[in-house]
Design a protein around this motif. Structure first.
Motif, PDB file in Angstrom:
ATOM      1  N   LEU A 181     -22.145 -21.480  12.663  1.00  0.00           N
ATOM      2  CA  LEU A 181     -22.244 -22.339  11.140  1.00  0.00           C
ATOM      3  C   LEU A 181     -23.401 -23.932  10.997  1.00  0.00           C
ATOM      4  O   LEU A 181     -23.329 -24.457  11.669  1.00  0.00           O
ATOM      5  N   ALA A 182     -23.960 -23.093   9.870  1.00  0.00           N
ATOM      6  CA  ALA A 182     -25.050 -23.684   9.740  1.00  0.00           C
ATOM      7  C   ALA A 182     -24.745 -24.078   7.938  1.00  0.00           C
ATOM      8  O   ALA A 182     -24.577 -23.369   7.127  1.00  0.00           O
ATOM      9  N   GLN A 183     -25.361 -25.478   7.599  1.00  0.00           N
ATOM     10  CA  GLN A 183     -25.337 -25.493   5.926  1.00  0.00           C
ATOM     11  C   GLN A 183     -26.855 -26.320   6.060  1.00  0.00           C
ATOM     12  O   GLN A 183     -27.130 -27.650   6.172  1.00  0.00           O
ATOM     13  N   SER A 184     -27.336 -25.815   4.261  1.00  0.00           N
ATOM     14  CA  SER A 184     -28.330 -26.856   4.620  1.00  0.00           C
ATOM     15  C   SER A 184     -28.663 -26.677   2.854  1.00  0.00           C
ATOM     16  O   SER A 184     -28.574 -25.743   2.024  1.00  0.00           O
ATOM     17  N   LEU A 233     -25.850 -29.041   8.088  1.00  0.00           N
ATOM     18  CA  LEU A 233     -24.813 -29.041   9.461  1.00  0.00           C
ATOM     19  C   LEU A 233     -25.782 -28.045  10.110  1.00  0.00           C
ATOM     20  O   LEU A 233     -27.102 -26.689   9.841  1.00  0.00           O
ATOM     21  N   LYS A 234     -25.896 -28.065  11.873  1.00  0.00           N
ATOM     22  CA  LYS A 234     -26.838 -26.963  12.153  1.00  0.00           C
ATOM     23  C   LYS A 234     -26.562 -26.677  13.255  1.00  0.00           C
ATOM     24  O   LYS A 234     -26.052 -27.039  14.636  1.00  0.00           O
ATOM     25  N   GLN A 235     -26.322 -24.976  13.165  1.00  0.00           N
ATOM     26  CA  GLN A 235     -25.862 -24.094  14.094  1.00  0.00           C
ATOM     27  C   GLN A 235     -24.473 -24.983  14.918  1.00  0.00           C
ATOM     28  O   GLN A 235     -24.483 -24.920  16.548  1.00  0.00           O
ATOM     29  N   THR A 247     -24.207 -21.658   4.866  1.00  0.00           N
ATOM     30  CA  THR A 247     -25.392 -21.362   4.990  1.00  0.00           C
ATOM     31  C   THR A 247     -25.863 -20.273   6.019  1.00  0.00           C
ATOM     32  O   THR A 247     -26.080 -18.534   5.467  1.00  0.00           O
ATOM     33  N   HIS A 248     -25.137 -20.320   6.765  1.00  0.00           N
ATOM     34  CA  HIS A 248     -24.797 -18.642   7.574  1.00  0.00           C
ATOM     35  C   HIS A 248     -23.027 -19.391   8.888  1.00  0.00           C
ATOM     36  O   HIS A 248     -23.231 -20.825   8.207  1.00  0.00           O
ATOM     37  N   GLY A 249     -23.124 -18.216   9.778  1.00  0.00           N
ATOM     38  CA  GLY A 249     -22.181 -18.766  10.445  1.00  0.00           C
ATOM     39  C   GLY A 249     -20.421 -18.138   9.992  1.00  0.00           C
ATOM     40  O   GLY A 249     -20.736 -17.687   8.936  1.00  0.00           O
TER      41      GLY A 249
END
Lengths: 371, 298
Positions: free
Chosen positions: A18-21, A28-30, A65-67
């Motif tokens: 999970l990443a959020q930017s 949040l970093k991976q 953003t991801h994950g």
């Protein structure tokens, strides 16, 4: 996407990459995180560490953003909050001001189109568990802060959710109420056995409530362990400093000799490291010797588990009632020691101190990692 | 009583009941009140006189036997050109213009403001910026394009055209008003409603709308007074048969034949101003906020 969903053990909540930017800012970093069924997990960290962002992503109030987010083994990354089987309790209570307590509790059920009898049954049960029965006809304005937060918890309770999410639920309450509700939340968890994810910046809430604590900093998890492991064996200097009040003492010192022959050189004295259990064999380097206030003894005789004695000067004494904090000057560094309140010291007094090396921590001065 | 001077200071500090500050504040308030009340007084007493009393009497004193005859004439009989129906048809026109304009513009603006604040979409920020700019553009700039637009829509010279124009021009400022109001509500309330499973409309209608009564009152007052008092759009878009009350009032003043009936003119003025005046009396607190919100428009 490649791994089959069935090969994964079914956790209550799972986070994958999970990443959020926001633009260039990574909140949040991976992140990867698995939360077993029925666990009380506390996300702990200072403001801006990403803990609330993570909770909002689990709730479905923020799109990552991801994950991916899995709840009960089902990929809910694209699901609406209501379809995730979660209930959420907010810091500001977020009760609907124009509705009575009863309407507040039943709002979600009415939205879902549930039958009247079933709604009444659930509201009745929740109000019994939370002891808010007499308040059902009142408006939120007429309730105290503690009562409001009970109603907010009840709103998650009636929906019979798998996972409870708490976003700093006690931060708006005064100290006494906070302690009371903390116990009630713990009791609720014991009674219901649901998975609960609880965001806070209060280390006492984290220590008292959690099965496991995830200490967060800068969008990543620094350490994920039981409260006692986090307290006694912090993975790095950041975690060590964040937990405990007053914080852990850090003394600049140096390791001489390697492996079993390693000795800690501190000021003009030396500390034997035979009681210390290192992560990997020790090597000569600059380190921070971390020792908690309760692991320093003043004017104690030599005994097993205690280091040789060091000279110190008492700076300030803070009586706490149950015990006292003594601030010391040791080789030009400040330390705090927790002592029985029966032990009396005066500012300026010269004392001898000893450390419980087996309960202390060594951190690499350069990287901050536990040795 | 000489011992009183030796008392230690205790409790509230004694203050003189009259001070320079109070004199200045009250003096200013009294003067400004007179400045606004005196003309109103003249209008009221003049509307209650008959023509002989106006000709022979003093303008500052009320006449004997006050009569509402002038009011009746203003409402039912006063002529502009060949039309001698008084101002009551135009009162109806004003109502027909105001009610739908107010309702439609507020309904659209509350939805837009809520969407802009709570359901951000691509370019929603730019959209909002355009709206703010829109609320500062003077109406005169857009008058001619609007005339062309309504002509092409086939509604020029009808009440629909006036309603359309008022609705459109009310939207920027109202959307701004509602968007800022919703931005001031705790965002956790919106989140809680979403967790409870409420969608776009349900959150708006069941959670936000009941909390929006103060801002709805402000918007209502802003729009009702603004549209009721409007002259420009009425005279441009309504067409001669559909003038609102304000335009009719102007025509009564400018098209006199024979004796100038001051009492009838004053009565017509009061009747035209009655709606905003009543609104003011029934919602004083919100009225002030509405005026303040309207002040942004310049």
């Amino acid at each position: 996407m490649a791994q089959a969903q069935t090969s994964r053990p079914v956790h209550s909540v799972s986070i994958r990459g999970l990443a959020q930017s926001y633009g260039a800012v990574q909140v949040l970093k991976q992140l990867d995180l698995d939360i077993p069924d029925g666990e009380f997990l506390v996300l702990l960290g200072p403001s801006g560490c990403g803990k609330s962002t993570l909770l909002n992503c689990i709730a479905g109030l923020l799109e990552p953003t991801h994950g991916q987010v899995f709840i009960k083994g089902k990929n809910v990354t694209w699901e609406e909050p209501k379809d995730r089987g979660i209930g959420m309790v907010f810091q500001s209570y977020a009760l609907y001001p124009q509705m009575t307590v009863e309407r507040n509790l039943s709002f979600g059920l009415r939205v879902a189109g549930m039958a009247k009898e079933e709604i009444d049954k659930r509201v009745k049960r929740a109000s019994e568990i939370l002891q808010i029965g007499p308040l059902l006809d009142r408006k939120p304005m007429q309730l105290s802060g503690g009562q409001r937060q009970r109603v907010a918890i009840g709103r998650a309770l009636v929906r019979d959710v798998d996972v409870f999410l708490f976003d700093e639920p006690l931060s708006n309450l005064d100290a006494k109420l906070r302690a009371e509700l903390r116990v009630e939340i713990k009791r609720l968890h014991q009674r219901l056995g649901n998975t609960m994810i609880y965001v806070t910046h209060d280390q006492i809430e984290a220590m008292t409530l959690a099965d496991r604590i995830a200490v967060m900093k800068g969008g990543s998890i620094q350490q994920l362990d039981s409260p006692m492991t986090i307290y006694n064996k912090p993975k790095n200097r950041y975690v060590a400093g964040f937990i405990g009040s007053p914080g852990m003492n850090f003394l600049k010192s140096e390791i001489e000799g390697a492996g079993a022959k390693a000795i800690l050189k501190f000021g003009s004295g030396k500390i034997s490291l035979k009681d210390y259990a290192p992560v990997a064999p020790l090597m000569p380097k600059q380190v921070a010797f971390g020792v908690r206030p309760e692991h320093i003894r003043i004017n104690a005789g030599a005994e097993a588990g205690l280091s040789d004695s060091f000279d110190a000067v008492v700076d300030i004494v803070e009586p706490m009632g149950s015990d006292s904090l003594v601030w010391l000057n040791v080789a030009n560094q400040t330390m705090s020691a927790r002592v029985e309140s029966s032990e009396q010291y005066k500012p300026g007094e010269k004392v001898k101190i000893r450390f419980r090396v087996g309960l202390a921590s060594l951190f690499d001065e350069a990287t901050g990692d536990r040795l | 009583m000489s011992n009183i001077t030796s008392i230690e200071p205790s409790g509230p500090k004694p203050r003189p009941w009259l001070s320079w500050e109070l004199v200045i504040v009250y003096g200013f308030l009294i003067v400004t009140s007179l400045y606004f009340l005196f003309p109103l007084y003249i209008v009221v007493i003049t509307s209650l006189k008959n023509l002989d009393q106006i000709r022979d009497g003093n303008i500052f004193f009320p006449g004997a036997n006050p009569t509402f005859h002038a009011w009746y004439r203003a409402w039912f009989e006063v002529c502009t050109g060949l039309d001698c129906r008084g101002i009551h048809p135009n009162f109806l026109n004003s109502v027909i213009i105001t009610v739908p304009s107010v309702l439609v513009s507020i309904s659209v603006a509350i939805t837009t403001g809520y969407a802009l604040n709570n359901w951000p979409f691509r370019f929603s920020e730019s959209f909002f910026t355009v709206l703010i700019i829109g609320s500062f553009v003077p109406y005169q700039v857009m008058l001619y394009p609007m005339v062309l637009l309504t002509k092409n829509m086939g509604i020029y010279s009808t009440l629909s055209a006036v309603i359309f124009v008022h609705t459109v021009f009310g939207l920027p400022i109202l959307t701004l008003l509602f968007r800022n109001y919703f931005a001031s509500l705790p965002v956790e309330l919106f989140k809680a409603a979403r967790v409870d499973g409420a969608g776009f409309w349900r959150i708006l209608l069941q959670v936000f709308l009941p909390m929006s009564l103060p801002i709805l009152a402000v918007a209502m007052i802003l729009q009702v007074t603004g549209i009721w008092n409007d002259f420009l759009f009425g005279v441009v878009f309504a067409g001669p048969n559909n003038y609102p009350m304000t335009v009719k009032l102007n025509n009564i003043f400018t098209s006199t034949m024979g004796v100038k009936e001051y009492n009838v003119e004053m009565a017509a003025t009061l009747l035209t101003g009655a709606v905003p005046l009543a609104l003011y009396f029934f919602s004083g607190k919100y009225f002030v906020r509405g005026i303040a919100a309207g002040a942004v428009k310049g």
